[in-house]
Design an enzyme around this catalytic site. Sequence first.
Site, PDB file in Angstrom:
ATOM      1  CG  ASP A   1      -1.775  -1.253   1.290  1.00  0.00           C
ATOM      2  OD1 ASP A   1      -2.260  -1.704   0.243  1.00  0.00           O
ATOM      3  OD2 ASP A   1      -1.904  -1.813   2.401  1.00  0.00           O
TER       4      ASP A   1
ATOM      5  CE  LYS B   1       3.151  -2.591  -4.431  1.00  0.00           C
ATOM      6  NZ  LYS B   1       3.000  -2.290  -3.001  1.00  0.00           N
TER       7      LYS B   1
ATOM      8  N   GLY C   1      -4.243  -4.367  -4.364  1.00  0.00           N
ATOM      9  CA  GLY C   1      -5.227  -3.401  -4.847  1.00  0.00           C
ATOM     10  C   GLY C   1      -4.472  -2.141  -5.198  1.00  0.00           C
ATOM     11  CG  HIS C   2      -1.386  -2.142  -7.427  1.00  0.00           C
ATOM     12  ND1 HIS C   2      -0.497  -2.831  -8.201  1.00  0.00           N
ATOM     13  CD2 HIS C   2      -1.099  -2.505  -6.148  1.00  0.00           C
ATOM     14  CE1 HIS C   2       0.280  -3.585  -7.424  1.00  0.00           C
ATOM     15  NE2 HIS C   2      -0.076  -3.398  -6.188  1.00  0.00           N
TER      16      HIS C   2
ATOM     17  CD  GLN D   1       0.773  -8.930  -2.376  1.00  0.00           C
ATOM     18  OE1 GLN D   1       1.548  -9.593  -3.035  1.00  0.00           O
ATOM     19  NE2 GLN D   1      -0.449  -8.695  -2.798  1.00  0.00           N
TER      20      GLN D   1
HETATM   21  P1  IMP Z   1      -2.827 -12.836   2.012  1.00  0.00           P
HETATM   22  O1  IMP Z   1      -1.832 -12.319   1.024  1.00  0.00           O
HETATM   23  O2  IMP Z   1      -4.257 -12.589   1.603  1.00  0.00           O
HETATM   24  O3  IMP Z   1      -2.570 -14.268   2.374  1.00  0.00           O
HETATM   25  O4  IMP Z   1      -2.633 -12.021   3.385  1.00  0.00           O
HETATM   26  C1  IMP Z   1      -1.488 -12.133   4.195  1.00  0.00           C
HETATM   27  C2  IMP Z   1      -1.108 -10.787   4.807  1.00  0.00           C
HETATM   28  O5  IMP Z   1      -0.656  -9.914   3.779  1.00  0.00           O
HETATM   29  C3  IMP Z   1      -2.268 -10.061   5.496  1.00  0.00           C
HETATM   30  O6  IMP Z   1      -1.753  -9.340   6.594  1.00  0.00           O
HETATM   31  C4  IMP Z   1      -2.745  -9.087   4.429  1.00  0.00           C
HETATM   32  O7  IMP Z   1      -3.401  -7.969   4.988  1.00  0.00           O
HETATM   33  C5  IMP Z   1      -1.421  -8.709   3.799  1.00  0.00           C
HETATM   34  N1  IMP Z   1      -1.564  -8.270   2.401  1.00  0.00           N
HETATM   35  C6  IMP Z   1      -1.761  -9.050   1.313  1.00  0.00           C
HETATM   36  N2  IMP Z   1      -1.810  -8.300   0.208  1.00  0.00           N
HETATM   37  C7  IMP Z   1      -1.628  -7.039   0.578  1.00  0.00           C
HETATM   38  C8  IMP Z   1      -1.518  -5.803  -0.143  1.00  0.00           C
HETATM   39  O8  IMP Z   1      -1.606  -5.739  -1.370  1.00  0.00           O
HETATM   40  N3  IMP Z   1      -1.301  -4.690   0.618  1.00  0.00           N
HETATM   41  C9  IMP Z   1      -1.148  -4.747   1.961  1.00  0.00           C
HETATM   42  N4  IMP Z   1      -1.228  -5.868   2.675  1.00  0.00           N
HETATM   43  C10 IMP Z   1      -1.464  -7.012   1.989  1.00  0.00           C
END
Ligand code: IMP
Length: 431
Positions: A13, A16, A40-41, A225
């Site tokens: 977040d 990007k 989510g970009h 991420q």
């Molecule tokens: P998962 O990727 O859905 O398995 O989530 C694992 C962890 O990564 C959780 O804490 C999510 O909130 C975090 N996470 C996954 N994708 C994002 C992202 O695009 N931005 C911020 N946090 C993320």
Amino acid sequence: MSCVIVVGSQWGDEGKGKIVDLLTEHAEVVVRFQGGNNAGHTLVVNREQFIFHLIPSGILHSEKKCLIGNGVVVDLEVLLQEVTALRERGVSLSPANLAISERAHLILPYHKHLDLSREAAKGKNSIGTTGRGIGPCYEDKVSRVGVRMVDLLDREVFQEKVRENLKEKNFIFEQFFKVAPIDPEAIFQTFLPLADFFRPYVANVSLLIDEAIRDGKNVLFEGAQGTHLDVDHGTYPYVTSSNPVAGSVCAGAGLGPNKIQAVVGLVKAYTTRVGGGPFTAELTDDTGLLLREKGGEYGATTGRPRRCGWLDTVVLRDSARLNGLTHLALTKLDVLSGLKTIKICTSYACAARDLHQMPALLKDLERCRPVYEEMEGWTDSLQGIRRFEDLPPAAQKYVRRIEELVQVPVGIISVGPGREETLTMGNPFQE
Ligand code: IMP
């Protein structure tokens, strides 16, 4: 020809989407290489907001090619929604400007069901995943039972793999989680039409990248991420299931490391994190709330409020090393305007030790307290500023101090969500 990677240096977040969209001007090809629709970009173009979960953020430039690499886990239902929504808004989208790797793994309904069942069973110890089935899909990939794009295109192979996988998954759903099983026929009904729709988009993405490089084109790799959510290098187990670090471009898109020229690390001017896990510089006071409200810190994927804190240069120094950062892109500097003083975390105090790297043991990290340096804030708005020299002196000092502490130059500063609200001090494609 240049290949440039954009990665998140914190916990995701960092903004990007906007920076990838900007850098796309200099590239002919934009590639996603890991993660899935947990990302989510967000980008704002002509005051219109777009949020992408799977499609590379370069898609708004219709003449550029957007590629989804083999390292991405793809939920085709979400991809279809994204394609449809973009077309409705007049964005041209066809196999001419979008391709999906034949080797990309598919997120299937049982992955989401497993993700949600596990999180619910863990209760207060949950990871706080996005519930999109990301972890279970990567597990299947590594367990060698995953279903890839190319498998879907062969009806027989697809049906056999799904049926076989459901034997084990449904046993777990019914016997362990005590939840409803999944009917393979329902999966076929949804996915076989999706196979027909996406068939023309499926390609050997590694080959397409190689062709682009041989033709002297610039290629931009869009990370999802952030570094500290990396399954190897992040705050394990509070991480995602892929490798958001720059090195994973090679495996996740299919090219050699000698092709990469620059790595841009996205840095939000403060820190945020969504989901569970340690966050040393977190602010649970009014300043944290102020950053959340002023920065609009709510997840683009799940809408969850993000945890906010001061900028943490322990986190950033680790990122600089892990990614080989050549430039920083500093985003949301405008959010800090109006704060009397601003703090930067420079090290961690941990049981009488002064740590300059994040410890690997979760228990140690949880014990760390931030060591702050205090800087003067600025009151002027940054609206309309386009040159570094025009920033308030205190804002300039803040940027220079970050460069000193992280030992990487800042090449881009973003002072608002719009494309034009940007100060550019260097072009990673030209250096
Ligand atoms: P998962 O990727 O859905 O398995 O989530 C694992 C962890 O990564 C959780 O804490 C999510 O909130 C975090 N996470 C996954 N994708 C994002 C992202 O695009 N931005 C911020 N946090 C993320």
